[in-house]
Motif scaffolding. Structure first.
Motif, PDB file in Angstrom:
ATOM      1  N   VAL A   1       0.856  -1.192   0.000  1.00  0.00           N
ATOM      2  CA  VAL A   1       0.000   0.000   0.000  1.00  0.00           C
ATOM      3  C   VAL A   1       0.889   1.239   0.000  1.00  0.00           C
ATOM      4  N   PRO A   2       0.364   2.372  -0.439  1.00  0.00           N
ATOM      5  CA  PRO A   2       1.201   3.559  -0.593  1.00  0.00           C
ATOM      6  C   PRO A   2       1.706   4.140   0.722  1.00  0.00           C
ATOM      7  N   GLU A   3       2.860   4.776   0.646  1.00  0.00           N
ATOM      8  CA  GLU A   3       3.366   5.535   1.773  1.00  0.00           C
ATOM      9  C   GLU A   3       2.372   6.651   2.084  1.00  0.00           C
ATOM     10  N   GLY A   4       1.984   6.745   3.335  1.00  0.00           N
ATOM     11  CA  GLY A   4       0.984   7.721   3.740  1.00  0.00           C
ATOM     12  C   GLY A   4      -0.413   7.147   3.812  1.00  0.00           C
ATOM     13  N   LEU A   5      -0.588   5.936   3.262  1.00  0.00           N
ATOM     14  CA  LEU A   5      -1.888   5.246   3.329  1.00  0.00           C
ATOM     15  C   LEU A   5      -1.666   3.814   3.834  1.00  0.00           C
ATOM     16  N   GLU A   6      -0.935   3.704   4.921  1.00  0.00           N
ATOM     17  CA  GLU A   6      -0.496   2.396   5.404  1.00  0.00           C
ATOM     18  C   GLU A   6      -1.620   1.517   5.925  1.00  0.00           C
ATOM     19  N   ASP A   7      -2.723   2.112   6.359  1.00  0.00           N
ATOM     20  CA  ASP A   7      -3.849   1.332   6.865  1.00  0.00           C
ATOM     21  C   ASP A   7      -5.102   2.195   6.820  1.00  0.00           C
ATOM     22  N   VAL A   8      -6.213   1.675   7.311  1.00  0.00           N
ATOM     23  CA  VAL A   8      -7.494   2.384   7.168  1.00  0.00           C
ATOM     24  C   VAL A   8      -7.589   3.641   8.026  1.00  0.00           C
ATOM     25  N   SER A   9      -6.624   3.855   8.889  1.00  0.00           N
ATOM     26  CA  SER A   9      -6.644   5.071   9.717  1.00  0.00           C
ATOM     27  C   SER A   9      -6.259   6.309   8.914  1.00  0.00           C
ATOM     28  N   LYS A  10      -5.743   6.120   7.696  1.00  0.00           N
ATOM     29  CA  LYS A  10      -5.133   7.220   6.949  1.00  0.00           C
ATOM     30  C   LYS A  10      -6.074   7.931   5.981  1.00  0.00           C
ATOM     31  N   TYR A  11      -7.342   7.516   5.913  1.00  0.00           N
ATOM     32  CA  TYR A  11      -8.264   8.163   4.976  1.00  0.00           C
ATOM     33  C   TYR A  11      -8.298   9.692   5.114  1.00  0.00           C
ATOM     34  N   PRO A  12      -8.331  10.243   6.345  1.00  0.00           N
ATOM     35  CA  PRO A  12      -8.395  11.703   6.454  1.00  0.00           C
ATOM     36  C   PRO A  12      -7.227  12.415   5.774  1.00  0.00           C
ATOM     37  N   ASP A  13      -6.061  11.772   5.736  1.00  0.00           N
ATOM     38  CA  ASP A  13      -4.907  12.386   5.087  1.00  0.00           C
ATOM     39  C   ASP A  13      -5.115  12.490   3.575  1.00  0.00           C
ATOM     40  N   LEU A  14      -5.758  11.478   2.995  1.00  0.00           N
ATOM     41  CA  LEU A  14      -6.057  11.537   1.559  1.00  0.00           C
ATOM     42  C   LEU A  14      -7.111  12.598   1.268  1.00  0.00           C
TER      43      LEU A  14
END
Length: 444
Positions: free
Chosen positions: A312-325
């Motif tokens: 998975v992409p750097e910065g989107l390592e798991d489902v916690s990262k949606y707000p960053d996208l």
């Protein structure tokens, strides 16, 4: 030199402040609109890690997966289509049984974690779970091989809560061609869709089941977009022009999805994001931008494919990262309306449309011919699934010759359907007898 240092500090502070503003705005929008993700393979991880013995793990503390409850909460994940997936190796064997077991896993997860997960089967359920601060848990069956070419199985899956079927995975079914056909790694067996495959599309329309075109060949994409009277989805696919993988969606198909008022839910798998082993959050946002440019923000959604991919992409390592996208989209100039559409409004609209159909119920008795006529009126706002209850289920089974294999019996098929196979069997027995007879004579 001192002035340069001061200037750099000021610029750095401005960038951090800007990032914080976008993140705060992202979180606000996610409080107002449910984030709906089209595809997560956590149920398969339950099979791989625990053989579906859910008492052996705690979803609050599980760290071996992209998904657990704290990560879900941090990611503001309001609704998830959990994949009921079994490998293509199960085709013609125990695919139906194994798929039912994966459906059972989703039901049991919701039972074990009722404060966090809510079983859902409709667009209204998604909104209800959102109001209760729970994650609406829906089921998608990933791969047409899971129904073993049986519309009865399809209907029973629907009754168990399945709300989409991915027509193929990475193998052909006896009625649909998969995406590997376009790579040359598989050969077309159905010229896209067989006649039975076309009837299956109509039956899914009748049921109110979402048709998922992730994993199918381009010809199947185009055929279904012509046949279906309801919008379609790509539950976890990205833009072909950004990454030229055949798992992604070409521009001409994106435009047809827009005309059909469907949705393409962007995949986060590195190999489909950059067509390389590595990727980052910005690369994923490029797919969102491209789809918006080509076909409009109304067809975009999130389809992370978490727990179903190895990279998975750097910065989107798991489902916690949606707000960053979401914050990145805002940084790129996406409006509140566009962001909310991608978060969940688009999927909710598609889901509602699949739960709708035209009011031309008077011609439902002429199912096949009317299907094409109704197509041109499919944008009318009437309950599709509920109106189509006047249509009887399609009951003609797939031709036995299309599915004959050592693990399948021929019960229910009329004798003429089996004549060819019986003659073939008779010839084989005759040749075997002659061969054995010749061998015995040589012994003497």
């Amino acid at each position: 030199m001192i002035w340069c240092v001061i200037l750099l500090n000021v610029l750095s502070g401005f960038i951090i402040c800007s990032a914080d503003i976008n993140k705060e705005k992202a979180l606000r929008l996610m409080r107002e609109t449910p984030l709906i993700d089209g595809h997560n393979d956590l149920p398969w991880q339950m099979r791989q890690l625990f053989n579906n013995e859910l008492e052996k793990m705690d979803l609050n503390t599980l760290e071996k997966t992209h998904t657990n409850i704290p990560k879900i909460k941090a990611g503001r994940l309001s609704a998830q289509f959990w994949a009921a997936y079994v490998p293509c190796e199960s085709q013609y064997k125990d695919a139906v049984m194994k798929t039912v077991e994966q459906i059972d896993v989703v039901h049991r997860l919701c039972h074990l974690y009722p404060n966090d997960l809510m079983f859902a089967t409709s667009s209204d359920d998604i909104l209800s779970a959102f109001k209760q601060n729970k994650t609406a848990s829906l089921i998608g069956v990933e791969g047409g091989h899971s129904i073993d070419s049986s519309l009865g199985t399809l209907r029973m899956f629907y009754n168990l809560g399945v709300r989409y079927l991915t027509l193929t995975h990475s193998c052909n079914t006896p009625w649909a061609d998969n995406w590997l056909v376009d790579t040359g790694k598989d050969t077309s067996e159905n010229n896209g869709l067989s006649d039975f495959g076309k009837e299956l599309i109509r039956e899914m329309n009748r049921l109110g089941m979402l048709i998922d075109l992730a994993h199918v060949s381009e010809k199947v994409m185009n055929l279904v977009l012509e046949l279906s009277i309801a919008p379609v989805i790509f539950s976890h696919s990205s833009a072909y022009e950004v990454c030229k993988s055949k798992r992604n969606v070409p521009d001409d198909v994106l435009k047809k999805v827009a005309l059909k008022k469907g949705i393409v839910m962007v995949n986060f798998y590195n190999d489909y994001v950059t067509c390389q082993k590595t990727a980052n959050l910005s690369n994923v946002a490029d797919h969102f931008d491209h789809i918006k440019k080509v076909a409009g923000h109304e067809i975009i959604g999130f389809g992370g494919d978490y727990d179903g991919v190895s990279r998975v992409p750097e910065g989107l390592e798991d489902v916690s990262k949606y707000p960053d996208l979401v914050a990145e989209l805002l940084r790129r100039g996406w409006t509140d309306t566009e962001v909310k559409a991608a978060l969940g409004d688009n999927l909710l609209r598609v889901f509602r449309e699949v739960e709708k159909v035209s009011m031309l119920t008077s011609c439902f008795s002429i199912t096949k011919h009317c299907h094409y006529f109704i197509h041109y009126f499919s944008l009318l706002i009437f309950e599709v699934r509920d109106s189509m209850t006047a249509i009887k289920p399609y009951e003609v089974p797939i031709p036995y010759a299309d599915v004959v294999n050592p693990c399948r019996t021929m019960y229910g098929y009329p004798p003429q359907d089996n004549a060819g196979s019986m003659i073939s069997l008779g010839l084989h027995l005759l040749l075997l007898t002659l061969l054995l007879h010749g061998t015995i004579l040589q012994l003497f």
